[in-house]
Scaffold this motif. Structure first.
Motif, mmCIF file in Angstrom:
data_model
loop_
_atom_site.group_PDB
_atom_site.id
_atom_site.type_symbol
_atom_site.label_atom_id
_atom_site.label_comp_id
_atom_site.label_asym_id
_atom_site.label_seq_id
_atom_site.Cartn_x
_atom_site.Cartn_y
_atom_site.Cartn_z
ATOM 1 N N GLU A 166 0.853 -1.201 0.000
ATOM 2 C CA GLU A 166 0.000 0.000 0.000
ATOM 3 C C GLU A 166 0.889 1.252 0.000
ATOM 4 O OE1 GLU A 166 -2.791 2.316 3.089
ATOM 5 O OE2 GLU A 166 -2.845 0.122 3.319
ATOM 6 N N ALA A 167 1.997 1.174 0.770
ATOM 7 C CA ALA A 167 2.932 2.314 0.805
ATOM 8 C C ALA A 167 3.496 2.565 -0.593
ATOM 9 C CB ALA A 167 4.060 2.037 1.793
ATOM 10 N N ARG A 168 3.760 1.497 -1.322
ATOM 11 C CA ARG A 168 4.286 1.650 -2.696
ATOM 12 C C ARG A 168 3.256 2.377 -3.577
ATOM 13 N NH1 ARG A 168 8.339 -1.657 -4.446
ATOM 14 N NH2 ARG A 168 7.664 -3.464 -3.260
ATOM 15 N N GLU A 169 1.980 2.005 -3.375
ATOM 16 C CA GLU A 169 0.902 2.666 -4.151
ATOM 17 C C GLU A 169 0.841 4.152 -3.812
ATOM 18 O OE1 GLU A 169 -1.325 1.217 -6.234
ATOM 19 O OE2 GLU A 169 -0.837 -0.897 -5.920
ATOM 20 N N ILE A 170 0.986 4.468 -2.523
ATOM 21 C CA ILE A 170 0.903 5.877 -2.091
ATOM 22 C C ILE A 170 2.045 6.679 -2.732
ATOM 23 C CG2 ILE A 170 1.048 7.467 -0.107
ATOM 24 C CD1 ILE A 170 -0.186 5.175 1.592
ATOM 25 N N VAL A 171 3.257 6.103 -2.679
ATOM 26 C CA VAL A 171 4.415 6.789 -3.283
ATOM 27 C C VAL A 171 4.165 6.974 -4.778
ATOM 28 C CG1 VAL A 171 6.869 6.599 -3.846
ATOM 29 C CG2 VAL A 171 6.069 5.936 -1.570
ATOM 30 N N ALA A 172 3.699 5.914 -5.436
ATOM 31 C CA ALA A 172 3.480 5.971 -6.887
ATOM 32 C C ALA A 172 2.486 7.076 -7.224
ATOM 33 C CB ALA A 172 2.977 4.620 -7.394
ATOM 34 N N SER A 173 1.390 7.137 -6.459
ATOM 35 C CA SER A 173 0.394 8.153 -6.776
ATOM 36 C C SER A 173 0.932 9.550 -6.447
ATOM 37 C CB SER A 173 -0.916 7.798 -6.068
ATOM 38 O OG SER A 173 -1.393 8.835 -5.318
ATOM 39 N N PHE A 174 1.755 9.677 -5.400
ATOM 40 C CA PHE A 174 2.327 10.978 -5.030
ATOM 41 C C PHE A 174 3.206 11.544 -6.149
ATOM 42 C CE2 PHE A 174 5.249 13.842 -2.774
ATOM 43 C CZ PHE A 174 4.360 14.562 -1.983
ATOM 44 N N VAL A 175 3.964 10.672 -6.813
ATOM 45 C CA VAL A 175 4.879 11.183 -7.856
ATOM 46 C C VAL A 175 4.392 10.888 -9.276
ATOM 47 C CG1 VAL A 175 6.947 11.132 -6.398
ATOM 48 C CG2 VAL A 175 6.383 9.133 -7.777
ATOM 49 N N GLY A 176 3.156 10.403 -9.412
ATOM 50 C CA GLY A 176 2.602 10.176 -10.748
ATOM 51 C C GLY A 176 3.290 9.068 -11.529
ATOM 52 N N ALA A 177 3.585 7.950 -10.821
ATOM 53 C CA ALA A 177 4.203 6.802 -11.499
ATOM 54 C C ALA A 177 3.324 5.572 -11.299
ATOM 55 C CB ALA A 177 5.595 6.562 -10.917
ATOM 56 N N LYS A 178 3.671 4.474 -11.977
ATOM 57 C CA LYS A 178 2.956 3.211 -11.723
ATOM 58 C C LYS A 178 3.614 2.542 -10.527
ATOM 59 C CE LYS A 178 3.175 2.411 -16.512
ATOM 60 N NZ LYS A 178 3.545 1.556 -17.574
ATOM 61 N N SER A 179 2.826 1.776 -9.743
ATOM 62 C CA SER A 179 3.441 1.218 -8.525
ATOM 63 C C SER A 179 4.569 0.243 -8.865
ATOM 64 C CB SER A 179 2.396 0.584 -7.618
ATOM 65 O OG SER A 179 1.795 -0.473 -8.285
ATOM 66 N N GLY A 180 4.488 -0.421 -10.027
ATOM 67 C CA GLY A 180 5.560 -1.333 -10.441
ATOM 68 C C GLY A 180 6.850 -0.608 -10.790
ATOM 69 N N GLU A 181 6.765 0.717 -10.884
ATOM 70 C CA GLU A 181 7.964 1.500 -11.223
ATOM 71 C C GLU A 181 8.658 2.038 -9.966
ATOM 72 O OE1 GLU A 181 6.840 3.420 -15.556
ATOM 73 O OE2 GLU A 181 5.902 4.343 -13.803
ATOM 74 N N VAL A 182 8.071 1.742 -8.784
ATOM 75 C CA VAL A 182 8.603 2.295 -7.527
ATOM 76 C C VAL A 182 9.417 1.242 -6.773
ATOM 77 C CG1 VAL A 182 7.953 3.190 -5.251
ATOM 78 C CG2 VAL A 182 6.729 3.960 -7.292
ATOM 79 N N ILE A 183 10.682 1.539 -6.569
ATOM 80 C CA ILE A 183 11.573 0.631 -5.830
ATOM 81 C C ILE A 183 11.910 1.291 -4.500
ATOM 82 C CG2 ILE A 183 13.908 -0.362 -5.829
ATOM 83 C CD1 ILE A 183 13.647 -0.074 -8.990
ATOM 84 N N PHE A 184 11.781 0.533 -3.410
ATOM 85 C CA PHE A 184 12.200 1.085 -2.114
ATOM 86 C C PHE A 184 13.688 0.818 -1.911
ATOM 87 C CE2 PHE A 184 7.598 0.730 -0.909
ATOM 88 C CZ PHE A 184 7.418 2.094 -0.691
ATOM 89 N N THR A 185 14.380 1.882 -1.453
ATOM 90 C CA THR A 185 15.826 1.777 -1.175
ATOM 91 C C THR A 185 16.061 2.361 0.224
ATOM 92 O OG1 THR A 185 16.243 4.000 -2.038
ATOM 93 C CG2 THR A 185 16.369 2.175 -3.626
ATOM 94 N N ARG A 186 17.345 2.553 0.571
ATOM 95 C CA ARG A 186 17.666 3.161 1.873
ATOM 96 C C ARG A 186 17.600 4.679 1.815
ATOM 97 N NH1 ARG A 186 22.584 3.304 4.199
ATOM 98 N NH2 ARG A 186 23.608 2.689 2.265
ATOM 99 N N GLY A 187 17.666 5.252 0.630
ATOM 100 C CA GLY A 187 17.660 6.712 0.506
ATOM 101 C C GLY A 187 18.141 7.093 -0.883
ATOM 102 N N THR A 188 18.243 8.396 -1.127
ATOM 103 C CA THR A 188 18.699 8.879 -2.439
ATOM 104 C C THR A 188 20.060 8.292 -2.785
ATOM 105 O OG1 THR A 188 17.565 10.951 -1.949
ATOM 106 C CG2 THR A 188 19.111 10.985 -3.770
ATOM 107 N N THR A 189 20.951 8.267 -1.794
ATOM 108 C CA THR A 189 22.307 7.767 -2.041
ATOM 109 C C THR A 189 22.270 6.350 -2.588
ATOM 110 O OG1 THR A 189 23.090 9.138 -0.225
ATOM 111 C CG2 THR A 189 24.555 7.362 -0.936
ATOM 112 N N GLU A 190 21.472 5.484 -1.948
ATOM 113 C CA GLU A 190 21.414 4.100 -2.428
ATOM 114 C C GLU A 190 20.733 4.026 -3.797
ATOM 115 O OE1 GLU A 190 21.011 0.042 -0.185
ATOM 116 O OE2 GLU A 190 19.013 0.703 -0.783
#
Ligand code: PMP
Length: 401
Positions: free
Chosen positions: A68-92
């Motif tokens: 669900e968090a992935r869906e929220i991020v995807a909708s926040f930045v206008g992407a598909k949820s399959g395009e959202v990868i969770f990492t440790r931060g910008t650096t990673e």
């Protein structure tokens, strides 16, 4: 308007604990609202289980929250949820990209402007060295770069190439013309990576409409927890990429000699992910959406303009501020080292600002300084904070002289 944002302070428990604190180091990290802290607490007290593996109810609930968090991020930045990868931060996220795109053997050069945060400079420079690719820094000047220098660099670099650039520099708050650069990069056959660590907390952004190929940002700079970040990538490009890390969660079948990998985005999330962090980040984005990024952006623009006026009146102070900038003011004083000024501001007035090279030594070199003071604003800051910053600097200068 200020009243509205003044009241927001009560959503952030740190300001009840430290009622006199003037927190102006938001470019480094932001404070967390109750709702995010509660969400983390509830996750660990009510739903904690590893994700994607087990079939018992708790694990299913935890997996549902993570996705669900992935869906929220995807909708926040206008992407598909399959395009959202969770990492440790910008650096990673940026290291993942530099290695993964480099290892794909498809790209021959990496191009990066010199004003980048070290997180968006060193990975490209070093991975290029390691893999024998070409690396081209783009020339900058005191308050940004010239598009003609971008064009010159793109023209002479090997093709295809990767161009990585920030939307907003963390050293001076320079709002880059990344939309134009994306077009230039695409027409020259390159892919464009946007470091959104500073931009995403400050501007409405739509990944699909923006045209950028990849986007990286950090949870902790947008009211979320530390240790969680995001990489967004166009689906077709992600599918062509080689995984950067290997382990559990990212595999399909493991044979004695070969392994096949899970579909995107899981292919890039090796090992147990930061489930609580992702869930907390989702809650942070919901909080911001309730207020509206546009409204926040206007508020911060007002505060920054007011701070520029206030600080311009202080004798001996130099402001380093590109014309097109947002949310950040960097400055120095002719008689006092930035570290001493920052320390006195904290000690005498409880004003928290940052001093140093701001992880951008090449930008400092171009400015001819080794360090600067930096005040950076976010939604809970108020006009009274701006006044306390200016008064605090005057007080520090009196004390110092
Ligand atoms: N890029 C920019 C523009 C940043 O401001 C920062 C953090 N200061 C980073 C990258 C790195 O972010 P993190 O430390 O959260 O990985």
């Amino acid at each position: 308007m200020d009243d509205y944002f003044c009241k927001l302070k009560s959503d952030f428990p740190i300001f009840s604990k430290h009622p006199d604190l003037v927190y102006l180091d938001n470019a480094a990290t932001t404070q967390k609202p109750f709702s995010v802290i509660e969400k983390l607490k509830n996750f660990y007290s009510e739903t904690n289980a590893n994700v994607h593996r087990a079939v018992y109810r708790l694990a299913e609930e935890s997996t549902a929250l993570y996705e669900e968090a992935r869906e929220i991020v995807a909708s926040f930045v206008g992407a598909k949820s399959g395009e959202v990868i969770f990492t440790r931060g910008t650096t990673e996220s940026l290291n993942l990209l530099a290695y993964s795109l480099g290892l794909s053997k498809k790209y021959r050069a990496f191009v990066v402007p010199l004003f980048e945060h070290h997180s968006n400079f060193v990975p490209w420079q070093q991975v290029a060295h390691i893999l024998g690719l070409k690396f081209y820094p783009v020339k900058i000047h005191a308050s940004g770069f010239l598009l003609e220098d971008v064009v010159k660099t793109i023209n002479r670099c090997e093709k295809p190439f990767v161009f990585s650039m920030t939307g907003l520099t963390n050293s001076l708050g320079y709002r880059t013309p990344f939309e134009e650069v994306t077009k230039l990069v695409h027409s020259a056959g390159g892919v464009f990576v946007l470091d959104g660590a500073q931009l995403i907390p400050h501007e409405p952004f739509n990944f699909k409409e923006s045209g950028v190929d990849f986007l990286a940002f950090s949870g902790h700079k947008i009211l979320g927890p530390t240790g969680i970040g995001v990489l967004v990538g166009k689906e077709d490009l992600l599918k062509q990429m080689i995984p950067f890390q290997y382990g559990g969660e990212m595999i399909d079948r493991v044979g004695e000699r070969d392994t096949t990998f899970a579909p995107i985005p899981h292919r890039f999330e090796a090992g147990t992910p930061n489930v609580a962090g992702a869930v907390g980040l989702g809650e942070a984005l919901k909080y911001l959406e309730r207020i509206g990024i546009e409204k926040i952006s206007k508020h911060i623009k007002n505060l920054t303009e007011e701070a520029v006026k206030e600080l311009s009146d202080i004798p001996g102070l130099t402001l380093y501020r590109p014309e097109n900038s947002h949310g950040i003011i960097s400055f120095s004083h002719e008689n006092i080292h930035p570290h001493d000024l920052a320390e006195l501001l904290s000690r005498l007035s409880n004003v928290a600002i940052r001093s140093g090279h701001h992880c951008s030594q090449q930008q400092m070199k171009v400015l001819g300084v080794s360090s600067l003071c930096r005040a950076s604003f976010y939604l809970y800051n108020t006009h009274s904070d701006v006044k306390k910053l200016a008064d605090g600097i005057r007080e520090a200068l009196r004390w110092f002289s």
